[in-house]
Design an enzyme around this catalytic site. Structure first.
Site, PDB file in Angstrom:
ATOM      1  N   LEU A  13      20.993 -47.690  52.540  1.00  0.00           N
ATOM      2  CA  LEU A  13      20.608 -47.401  53.958  1.00  0.00           C
ATOM      3  C   LEU A  13      18.196 -47.650  53.701  1.00  0.00           C
ATOM      4  O   LEU A  13      18.090 -45.992  52.686  1.00  0.00           O
ATOM      5  CB  LEU A  13      21.331 -45.990  54.060  1.00  0.00           C
ATOM      6  CG  LEU A  13      20.547 -44.608  54.783  1.00  0.00           C
ATOM      7  CD1 LEU A  13      21.415 -44.082  55.725  1.00  0.00           C
ATOM      8  CD2 LEU A  13      18.814 -43.974  54.943  1.00  0.00           C
ATOM      9  N   GLY A  16      12.046 -45.297  58.074  1.00  0.00           N
ATOM     10  CA  GLY A  16      11.171 -45.481  59.020  1.00  0.00           C
ATOM     11  C   GLY A  16      10.872 -46.780  58.722  1.00  0.00           C
ATOM     12  O   GLY A  16      10.061 -47.838  58.707  1.00  0.00           O
ATOM     13  N   SER A  18      10.708 -49.014  61.619  1.00  0.00           N
ATOM     14  CA  SER A  18      10.032 -48.866  63.266  1.00  0.00           C
ATOM     15  C   SER A  18       9.000 -49.830  62.646  1.00  0.00           C
ATOM     16  O   SER A  18       8.714 -51.197  63.653  1.00  0.00           O
ATOM     17  CB  SER A  18       9.911 -48.021  63.869  1.00  0.00           C
ATOM     18  OG  SER A  18       9.272 -47.255  63.760  1.00  0.00           O
ATOM     19  N   ILE A  21       6.463 -50.908  56.156  1.00  0.00           N
ATOM     20  CA  ILE A  21       6.938 -51.031  55.420  1.00  0.00           C
ATOM     21  C   ILE A  21       9.064 -50.956  54.528  1.00  0.00           C
ATOM     22  O   ILE A  21       8.845 -52.022  54.297  1.00  0.00           O
ATOM     23  CB  ILE A  21       6.623 -50.497  53.659  1.00  0.00           C
ATOM     24  CG1 ILE A  21       5.328 -49.849  53.173  1.00  0.00           C
ATOM     25  CG2 ILE A  21       7.467 -50.465  52.257  1.00  0.00           C
ATOM     26  CD1 ILE A  21       4.782 -49.870  51.708  1.00  0.00           C
ATOM     27  N   SER A 144       3.231 -42.935  47.249  1.00  0.00           N
ATOM     28  CA  SER A 144       1.777 -44.014  47.707  1.00  0.00           C
ATOM     29  C   SER A 144       0.841 -43.040  46.241  1.00  0.00           C
ATOM     30  O   SER A 144       1.487 -42.350  45.358  1.00  0.00           O
ATOM     31  CB  SER A 144       1.186 -42.694  48.250  1.00  0.00           C
ATOM     32  OG  SER A 144      -0.383 -42.513  48.993  1.00  0.00           O
ATOM     33  N   TYR A 157      -1.371 -34.605  52.336  1.00  0.00           N
ATOM     34  CA  TYR A 157      -0.916 -35.913  52.276  1.00  0.00           C
ATOM     35  C   TYR A 157      -0.164 -35.727  50.193  1.00  0.00           C
ATOM     36  O   TYR A 157       0.788 -35.807  50.489  1.00  0.00           O
ATOM     37  CB  TYR A 157      -1.159 -37.039  53.781  1.00  0.00           C
ATOM     38  CG  TYR A 157      -0.492 -38.010  53.197  1.00  0.00           C
ATOM     39  CD1 TYR A 157       0.514 -38.818  53.879  1.00  0.00           C
ATOM     40  CD2 TYR A 157      -1.165 -38.421  51.914  1.00  0.00           C
ATOM     41  CE1 TYR A 157       1.222 -39.483  53.172  1.00  0.00           C
ATOM     42  CE2 TYR A 157       0.079 -39.646  51.559  1.00  0.00           C
ATOM     43  CZ  TYR A 157       0.549 -40.582  52.099  1.00  0.00           C
ATOM     44  OH  TYR A 157       1.145 -41.796  52.700  1.00  0.00           O
TER      45      TYR A 157
END
Length: 286
Positions: A13, A16, A18, A21, A144, A157
């Site tokens: 599974l 994100g 759409s 990555i 990241s 972030y």
């Protein structure tokens, strides 16, 4: 759907999917033989995903999953188990970019960033872990290089990504004791819609930045240059590291997606007093 095959397909599974990555990872996993459940918050945005799957000649099971909605997460995970009987891997990829600094935003803004980029990861991971324990599966999170090196005007972030890295590094030995592998994948700049998705209007942001205007302009100019197609990785190149985490016999805990990302994070990981990182990032706002 039958789950009685003596050699059931491995099921992953991915959140994100759409674009960027997540989309590339879903296609790569399906190509590698994984039964791939590609999830996204808004299924109306799945056209690019479907087109990429068709072009690659692979099948994806596309489903809705909103990482900040615990009921949505539970429904998606439960649906996978009901239909396929197993879950062998999860790739936490969903996230949202953010640009700001403490004096120019509210604490509520910071909480929202944490909700998507940190607590969303926890929501999915918690729902999946019982099933990953059952299969000796893998929990993979796309973080990241900003989860290793703090970056100007990315406080919220980077805080979320630091939190994810710290949480997963702490969870890894606990999960391993029960047969679950935990990894984080650290991209650098990737030529995706990520920068566009933060709603960056440079002139308006700088005009509203008051005493931070010059530093913000310098940072934005540098960062936009990093995300051009000539300078950045492609999503497919970054997704190759996700596939590595899925398929390696013993995946590393921390996987950078490029030589640049390895060099960038190495500066922090070898910087015991923090001076090297601050000397580097100080130049970004001058």
């Amino acid at each position: 759907m039958s789950t009685t095959s003596p050699h059931p397909a491995r099921t992953v599974l991915i959140t994100g999917t759409s674009s960027g990555i997540g989309l590339a990872a879903a296609v790569a996993a399906a190509r590698a033989g994984w039964r791939t459940v590609a999830t996204l918050r808004n299924p109306d945005r799945a056209d690019a995903l479907r087109a990429a799957a068709a072009e690659a000649g692979v099948e994806l099971d596309i489903r809705r999953l909103d990482v900040v909605d615990e009921e949505s997460v539970a429904a998606a995970v439960d649906g996978v188990i009901a239909d396929y009987g197993r879950l062998d891997a999860v790739v936490n990829n969903a996230g949202a970019g953010h640009l700001g600094t403490l004096e120019l935003e509210t604490v509520a803004d910071v909480r929202e960033v944490m909700e998507v980029n940190f607590f969303g990861v926890l929501n999915v991971s918690k729902a999946a872990l019982p099933h990953l324990r059952a299969t000796g599966g893998r929990l993979i999170t796309v973080t990241s290089v900003g989860g290793v090196v703090g970056q100007p005007f990315n406080e919220a972030y980077c805080a979320a990504k630091f939190a994810v890295e710290g949480y997963m590094e702490s969870l890894a030995p606990v999960a391993r004791s029960l047969g679950v592998s935990v990894s984080v994948v650290e991209p650098g700049a990737v030529a995706t819609e990520f920068v566009n998705n933060i709603g960056l209007d440079t002139d308006a942001r700088v005009a509203a930045a008051g005493p931070y205007a010059d530093a913000l302009r310098a940072y934005i100019d540098r960062t936009v240059a990093q995300f051009t197609p000539d300078a950045a990785q492609t999503p497919a190149e970054a997704a190759a590291s996700v596939l590595e985490a899925l398929t390696a016999e013993e995946p590393a805990f921390r996987i950078q997606t490029s030589p640049w990302a390895r060099g960038f994070t190495a500066a922090k990981l070898a910087d015991q007093d923090g001076s090297a990182v601050l000397a580097m990032t100080d130049t970004w706002v001058r």
